[in-house]
Design an enzyme around this catalytic site. Sequence first.
Site, PDB file in Angstrom:
ATOM      1  N   SER A  20      19.338  24.521  86.874  1.00  0.00           N
ATOM      2  CA  SER A  20      17.913  23.829  85.425  1.00  0.00           C
ATOM      3  C   SER A  20      16.712  24.467  85.660  1.00  0.00           C
ATOM      4  O   SER A  20      15.872  24.896  85.152  1.00  0.00           O
ATOM      5  CB  SER A  20      18.291  22.855  84.716  1.00  0.00           C
ATOM      6  OG  SER A  20      17.641  21.505  85.060  1.00  0.00           O
ATOM      7  N   LYS A  22      14.723  21.971  88.413  1.00  0.00           N
ATOM      8  CA  LYS A  22      14.203  20.716  87.802  1.00  0.00           C
ATOM      9  C   LYS A  22      12.791  20.604  89.612  1.00  0.00           C
ATOM     10  O   LYS A  22      11.847  20.102  89.377  1.00  0.00           O
ATOM     11  CB  LYS A  22      15.263  19.427  88.149  1.00  0.00           C
ATOM     12  CG  LYS A  22      16.113  19.707  86.887  1.00  0.00           C
ATOM     13  CD  LYS A  22      16.801  18.668  86.804  1.00  0.00           C
ATOM     14  CE  LYS A  22      17.538  18.713  88.171  1.00  0.00           C
ATOM     15  NZ  LYS A  22      18.375  19.514  88.094  1.00  0.00           N
ATOM     16  N   ASP A  89      12.815  13.939  94.175  1.00  0.00           N
ATOM     17  CA  ASP A  89      13.922  14.776  93.756  1.00  0.00           C
ATOM     18  C   ASP A  89      15.196  14.015  93.635  1.00  0.00           C
ATOM     19  O   ASP A  89      15.240  12.945  94.736  1.00  0.00           O
ATOM     20  CB  ASP A  89      13.451  16.053  94.825  1.00  0.00           C
ATOM     21  CG  ASP A  89      14.482  17.117  93.934  1.00  0.00           C
ATOM     22  OD1 ASP A  89      14.608  16.778  92.592  1.00  0.00           O
ATOM     23  OD2 ASP A  89      15.241  17.707  94.534  1.00  0.00           O
ATOM     24  N   GLU A  90      15.823  13.768  92.997  1.00  0.00           N
ATOM     25  CA  GLU A  90      17.760  13.649  93.051  1.00  0.00           C
ATOM     26  C   GLU A  90      17.442  12.094  93.144  1.00  0.00           C
ATOM     27  O   GLU A  90      18.189  11.244  92.838  1.00  0.00           O
ATOM     28  CB  GLU A  90      17.964  13.803  93.914  1.00  0.00           C
ATOM     29  CG  GLU A  90      18.200  15.411  94.566  1.00  0.00           C
ATOM     30  CD  GLU A  90      19.095  15.675  93.628  1.00  0.00           C
ATOM     31  OE1 GLU A  90      19.736  15.788  92.678  1.00  0.00           O
ATOM     32  OE2 GLU A  90      19.078  17.600  93.762  1.00  0.00           O
ATOM     33  N   GLN A  92      17.915  10.595  90.187  1.00  0.00           N
ATOM     34  CA  GLN A  92      19.337   9.380  89.837  1.00  0.00           C
ATOM     35  C   GLN A  92      20.374   8.995  90.972  1.00  0.00           C
ATOM     36  O   GLN A  92      20.550   7.823  90.167  1.00  0.00           O
ATOM     37  CB  GLN A  92      20.203  10.653  89.019  1.00  0.00           C
ATOM     38  CG  GLN A  92      21.165  11.620  90.140  1.00  0.00           C
ATOM     39  CD  GLN A  92      19.876  12.526  90.718  1.00  0.00           C
ATOM     40  OE1 GLN A  92      18.772  12.836  90.036  1.00  0.00           O
ATOM     41  NE2 GLN A  92      20.831  13.575  91.452  1.00  0.00           N
ATOM     42  N   CYS A 178      27.242  25.354  78.779  1.00  0.00           N
ATOM     43  CA  CYS A 178      26.431  24.975  77.647  1.00  0.00           C
ATOM     44  C   CYS A 178      27.369  23.886  76.467  1.00  0.00           C
ATOM     45  O   CYS A 178      28.570  23.524  77.147  1.00  0.00           O
ATOM     46  CB  CYS A 178      25.797  26.167  76.784  1.00  0.00           C
ATOM     47  SG  CYS A 178      27.771  27.213  76.248  1.00  0.00           S
TER      48      CYS A 178
HETATM   49  P1  ADP Z   1      18.006  22.076  89.792  1.00  0.00           P
HETATM   50  O1  ADP Z   1      16.969  21.488  90.916  1.00  0.00           O
HETATM   51  O2  ADP Z   1      17.815  21.937  88.360  1.00  0.00           O
HETATM   52  O3  ADP Z   1      19.641  22.234  90.428  1.00  0.00           O
HETATM   53  P2  ADP Z   1      16.823  24.413  90.925  1.00  0.00           P
HETATM   54  O4  ADP Z   1      15.026  24.382  90.680  1.00  0.00           O
HETATM   55  O5  ADP Z   1      17.528  23.827  92.572  1.00  0.00           O
HETATM   56  O6  ADP Z   1      17.249  23.921  90.005  1.00  0.00           O
HETATM   57  O7  ADP Z   1      17.236  25.362  90.920  1.00  0.00           O
HETATM   58  C1  ADP Z   1      16.594  26.724  89.943  1.00  0.00           C
HETATM   59  C2  ADP Z   1      17.195  28.144  90.558  1.00  0.00           C
HETATM   60  O8  ADP Z   1      18.735  28.366  90.484  1.00  0.00           O
HETATM   61  C3  ADP Z   1      16.558  28.808  89.144  1.00  0.00           C
HETATM   62  O9  ADP Z   1      15.733  29.517  89.085  1.00  0.00           O
HETATM   63  C4  ADP Z   1      17.765  30.688  88.996  1.00  0.00           C
HETATM   64  O10 ADP Z   1      17.119  31.087  90.726  1.00  0.00           O
HETATM   65  C5  ADP Z   1      18.792  30.199  90.310  1.00  0.00           C
HETATM   66  N1  ADP Z   1      20.434  29.597  89.409  1.00  0.00           N
HETATM   67  C6  ADP Z   1      21.186  29.331  89.648  1.00  0.00           C
HETATM   68  N2  ADP Z   1      22.145  29.417  88.586  1.00  0.00           N
HETATM   69  C7  ADP Z   1      21.495  29.063  88.064  1.00  0.00           C
HETATM   70  C8  ADP Z   1      22.116  29.111  86.353  1.00  0.00           C
HETATM   71  N3  ADP Z   1      22.905  29.251  85.855  1.00  0.00           N
HETATM   72  N4  ADP Z   1      20.639  29.000  84.982  1.00  0.00           N
HETATM   73  C9  ADP Z   1      19.921  28.886  85.588  1.00  0.00           C
HETATM   74  N5  ADP Z   1      19.217  28.631  86.304  1.00  0.00           N
HETATM   75  C10 ADP Z   1      19.871  29.250  88.107  1.00  0.00           C
HETATM   76 MG    MG Z   2      17.123  20.048  92.154  1.00  0.00          MG
HETATM   77 ZN    ZN Z   3      28.547  28.498  77.519  1.00  0.00          ZN
END
Ligand code: ADP
Ligand code: MG
Ligand code: ZN
Length: 208
Positions: A20, A22, A89-90, A92, A178
Site C-alpha cells: 500500500s 507504507k 518500519d514494520e 507490528q 479488497c
Molecule cells: P508497503 O510498505 O505498504 O508494503 P511499499 O512502500 O514497499 O509498500 O511499496 C509500495 C509500492 O508497491 C507501490 O508504489 C507500487 O510500486 C508497488 N505495488 C506492487 N503491487 C501493488 C499493489 N497491488 N497496489 C499498490 N502498489 C503496488
Molecule cells: Mg513496507
Molecule cells: Zn477486489
Amino acid sequence: MNPLPKGIGWIEVICGPMFSGKTEELIRRLKRAEIARQKVQIFKPRIDQRYAEAHVVSHSEQKLPSAPIDRAEEILERLDPAAQVVGVDEVQFLGPGAVRVCEQLADRGLRVIVAGLDQDYRGVPFEPMPQLLAVAEFVTKELAVCVVCGNPAHRSQRLAQGEQRVLVGARGSYEARCRACFRPEGDAPTARAAAEPAQPGLPLREEP
Ligand code: ADP
Ligand code: MG
Ligand code: ZN
C-alpha cells in the site's frame, strides 16, 4: 496532514496492507526531515530481512539506512541523544512494548513516525497497531490496489500453503485484495500475479 506541531513531540502512524506504500511514505517523511536538517534515526525489526538488514526498503526499491533491532526497548537503549526524529518500519513485529516506547519518545519531545500492517493475513487487527493508532496524534491509512478487481485494497491475501504463523514470503506468497476479493482461508494467486517473477515479500505474523 495537518501542520506539524511546534515545541513538542508526537506520534505519526502509517498503516495499511502490504503493497500500500507504507514504506514509501515513511521514507518520504524521513527524507524531508533530513532536508530540514533534523537528526533522523531509523529502526526496523530484525525479522524483516527481505532485502537488506541495514536498510528500510520499499517494494519500489527506495531505501534508507536503518538499524535492525530485536526488541522495542532497544530503540531507547540505542537512541542518539541528538535524535529529533525516529522512524520505525514494520512496527507490528515489535510487540506491545512498542506503544510505551513510542509514547516515551514523544513525551521527550521527539517526532516518532512508525509504519506497519494494521491487519494480519486473516484480516484480524495486528497487535499492537490498534493501540498505536489510538495514542497517535496523526494516523494515515494507505490502501493498495486489489490485484483481482482494481478496487482499493485494505487486506493482505495469503497465497502460500501452510499453517505457520510467521511466513517470510515472496511476492507470490501475498497479494493485495479488497474486501470482496479477500479469502481469509487462503487462495490461489491471481493469474496476473502468478505470472510475475517472484520477489522478496513481507512476513505477516500474529503476535508471538
Ligand atoms: P508497503 O510498505 O505498504 O508494503 P511499499 O512502500 O514497499 O509498500 O511499496 C509500495 C509500492 O508497491 C507501490 O508504489 C507500487 O510500486 C508497488 N505495488 C506492487 N503491487 C501493488 C499493489 N497491488 N497496489 C499498490 N502498489 C503496488
Ligand atoms: Mg513496507
Ligand atoms: Zn477486489
